[in-house]
Design a protein around this motif. Structure first.
Motif, PDB file in Angstrom:
ATOM      1  N   ARG A   1     -25.646-108.009 -12.042  1.00  0.00           N
ATOM      2  CA  ARG A   1     -26.076-108.968 -13.072  1.00  0.00           C
ATOM      3  C   ARG A   1     -24.952-109.969 -13.330  1.00  0.00           C
ATOM      4  O   ARG A   1     -23.818-109.776 -12.896  1.00  0.00           O
TER       5      ARG A   1
ATOM      6  N   SER B   1     -19.444-112.741 -19.186  1.00  0.00           N
ATOM      7  CA  SER B   1     -19.392-113.824 -18.204  1.00  0.00           C
ATOM      8  C   SER B   1     -18.058-113.769 -17.481  1.00  0.00           C
ATOM      9  O   SER B   1     -16.994-113.851 -18.107  1.00  0.00           O
ATOM     10  N   THR B   2     -18.120-113.673 -16.158  1.00  0.00           N
ATOM     11  CA  THR B   2     -16.873-113.637 -15.379  1.00  0.00           C
ATOM     12  C   THR B   2     -16.198-115.011 -15.412  1.00  0.00           C
ATOM     13  O   THR B   2     -14.961-115.085 -15.357  1.00  0.00           O
TER      14      THR B   2
ATOM     15  N   ASN C   1     -28.120-119.763 -21.345  1.00  0.00           N
ATOM     16  CA  ASN C   1     -27.275-118.569 -21.278  1.00  0.00           C
ATOM     17  C   ASN C   1     -27.951-117.450 -22.065  1.00  0.00           C
ATOM     18  O   ASN C   1     -29.032-117.641 -22.639  1.00  0.00           O
ATOM     19  N   LYS C   2     -27.312-116.303 -22.087  1.00  0.00           N
ATOM     20  CA  LYS C   2     -27.872-115.112 -22.738  1.00  0.00           C
ATOM     21  C   LYS C   2     -28.457-115.423 -24.111  1.00  0.00           C
ATOM     22  O   LYS C   2     -27.856-116.156 -24.894  1.00  0.00           O
TER      23      LYS C   2
HETATM   24  O1  LIG Z   1     -25.924-114.529 -19.538  1.00  0.00           O
HETATM   25  C1  LIG Z   1     -25.177-113.958 -18.779  1.00  0.00           C
HETATM   26  C2  LIG Z   1     -25.550-112.708 -18.071  1.00  0.00           C
HETATM   27  O2  LIG Z   1     -26.884-112.343 -18.294  1.00  0.00           O
HETATM   28  P1  LIG Z   1     -27.474-110.996 -17.603  1.00  0.00           P
HETATM   29  O3  LIG Z   1     -26.606-109.870 -18.041  1.00  0.00           O
HETATM   30  O4  LIG Z   1     -28.877-110.920 -18.131  1.00  0.00           O
HETATM   31  O5  LIG Z   1     -27.436-111.224 -16.109  1.00  0.00           O
HETATM   32  C3  LIG Z   1     -23.841-114.556 -18.447  1.00  0.00           C
HETATM   33  O6  LIG Z   1     -23.296-115.197 -19.559  1.00  0.00           O
HETATM   34  C4  LIG Z   1     -24.023-115.605 -17.343  1.00  0.00           C
HETATM   35  O7  LIG Z   1     -24.788-115.072 -16.283  1.00  0.00           O
HETATM   36  C5  LIG Z   1     -22.694-116.077 -16.779  1.00  0.00           C
HETATM   37  O8  LIG Z   1     -22.032-115.009 -16.136  1.00  0.00           O
HETATM   38  P2  LIG Z   1     -20.945-115.297 -14.994  1.00  0.00           P
HETATM   39  O9  LIG Z   1     -19.929-116.195 -15.628  1.00  0.00           O
HETATM   40  O10 LIG Z   1     -20.372-113.956 -14.637  1.00  0.00           O
HETATM   41  O11 LIG Z   1     -21.644-115.972 -13.869  1.00  0.00           O
END
Ligand SMILES: O=C(COP(=O)(O)O)[C@H](O)[C@H](O)COP(=O)(O)O
Length: 326
Positions: free
Chosen positions: A25, A135-136, A212-213
């Motif tokens: 995810r 979020s990475t 976003n979430k």
């Molecule tokens: O909303 C989410 C994850 O949602 P879920 O848990 O439903 O996948 C994260 O903020 C973004 O995907 C960005 O993440 P990244 O910066 O790691 O891409």
């Protein structure tokens, strides 16, 4: 006569399943896993002809695409890898697919590192960030600030219903960042203690809206009211090219079981009430309008949300189409 379906490697099916069930995810991780799956499909393909090979790759892309609808990193990753396929023979096609996926994955990693450095410039020594979800890209900004010797603290929103905030808390604690974990409803109260709201993105629309979430938009509205700047960390792979031609971003609706636990009423009503017939809505994401976002931080620099469309045009041109139609 029913035509034979192209063979999709079991590992592609497993990756698709992992994305759908959220074993994998987060937008960046989803894009990365999809590119890796296409490379594996190419490696394991037993296609006898170039046409059959291409059919298999397209079928694999479609299967991966149909897992989750909101994070544009997924179709962007598929499109990137498929566009890199070239050659006359199956061997050449295989090699170019693997190379294309590898380049994509390396670029993704490097982009996150560069984005982190850009984002870290916005964080001063001693700042407190409030985070939402996991979020990475957002964490890369904190990591780069720590690497630059800054002290950073975090207020981490739990993020119902799946509580990805706990993943954020765990990572930050590994980096020795002091963390205060709060329930989502406490966010407004603790905004006065925060210097930044720092979130990631699943998609960024051409008008600068941030998808976003679920809960991000409410947090951003409250942050604006309290004068806390909202910083969105998003690699350019999160830019949604279709929105340039007026498409909206589909918001994923997830199962009600994520909201209703089996014991919900058992705890509060002596166990004699069931959830039958109760309407539940469980959107996984929401849309934060650009006026509530201060900066979108990418590996290409930071942008006010309203100007992100310029970068989008530069990177994606004006046209897209389905990932497998390249
Ligand atoms: O909303 C989410 C994850 O949602 P879920 O848990 O439903 O996948 C994260 O903020 C973004 O995907 C960005 O993440 P990244 O910066 O790691 O891409």
């Amino acid at each position: 006569m029913v035509e034979d379906q192209p063979d999709v490697a079991a590992v592609v099916e497993a990756t698709a399943d992992d994305i759908a069930t959220m074993e994998i995810r987060g937008a960046a991780a989803i894009g990365d896993a999809a590119a890796e799956a296409l490379a594996t499909q190419a490696e394991r393909s037993e296609a006898a002809t170039p046409a059959a090979f291409r059919d298999q790759l397209r079928a694999a892309a479609r299967e991966l695409y149909e897992t989750r609808p909101t994070a544009v990193s997924l179709p962007n990753a598929l499109r990137y890898v498929l566009r890199g396929i070239e050659g006359e023979t199956v061997a050449e096609l295989r090699e170019s697919t693997i190379a294309s996926a590898e380049t994509f994955r390396t670029d993704l990693e490097q982009a996150q590192e560069r984005l982190g450095e850009v984002g870290a410039n916005r964080l001063r020594d001693g700042d407190v960030v409030m985070t939402h979800c996991h979020s990475t890209d957002a964490l890369a900004c904190v990591e780069a600030a720590l690497d630059a010797g800054k002290h950073v603290e975090a207020i981490v929103k739990e993020t119902r219903p799946r509580k990805q905030g706990h993943i954020t808390a765990e990572q930050l604690r590994e980096w020795d960042v002091p963390v205060t974990l709060i329930v989502d409803n406490a966010a407004r109260r603790y905004l006065d203690d925060a210097d930044h709201v720092l979130v990631g993105a699943d998609s960024i629309a051409a008008d600068g809206s941030v998808i976003n979430k679920i809960g991000t938009s409410g947090l951003a509205v409250n942050a604006r009211e309290r004068g806390v700047p909202v910083m969105v960390a998003a690699q350019t792979i999160k830019l949604h090219p279709d929105t340039m031609t007026g498409h909206t971003v589909e918001i994923e609706m997830r199962d009600e079981s994520e909201v209703l636990s089996e014991t919900k009423y058992a705890d509060i009503a002596g166990g004699d009430r069931t959830d039958d017939g109760l309407a539940v809505e469980n959107p996984a994401f929401d849309v934060t309008p650009p006026r509530h976002v201060d900066a979108i931080v990418t590996e290409r620099g930071q942008f006010p949300p309203e100007s992100i469309v310029t970068l989008m045009r530069e990177l994606f041109g004006e046209t897209t189409g389905e990932p497998w139609e390249v």
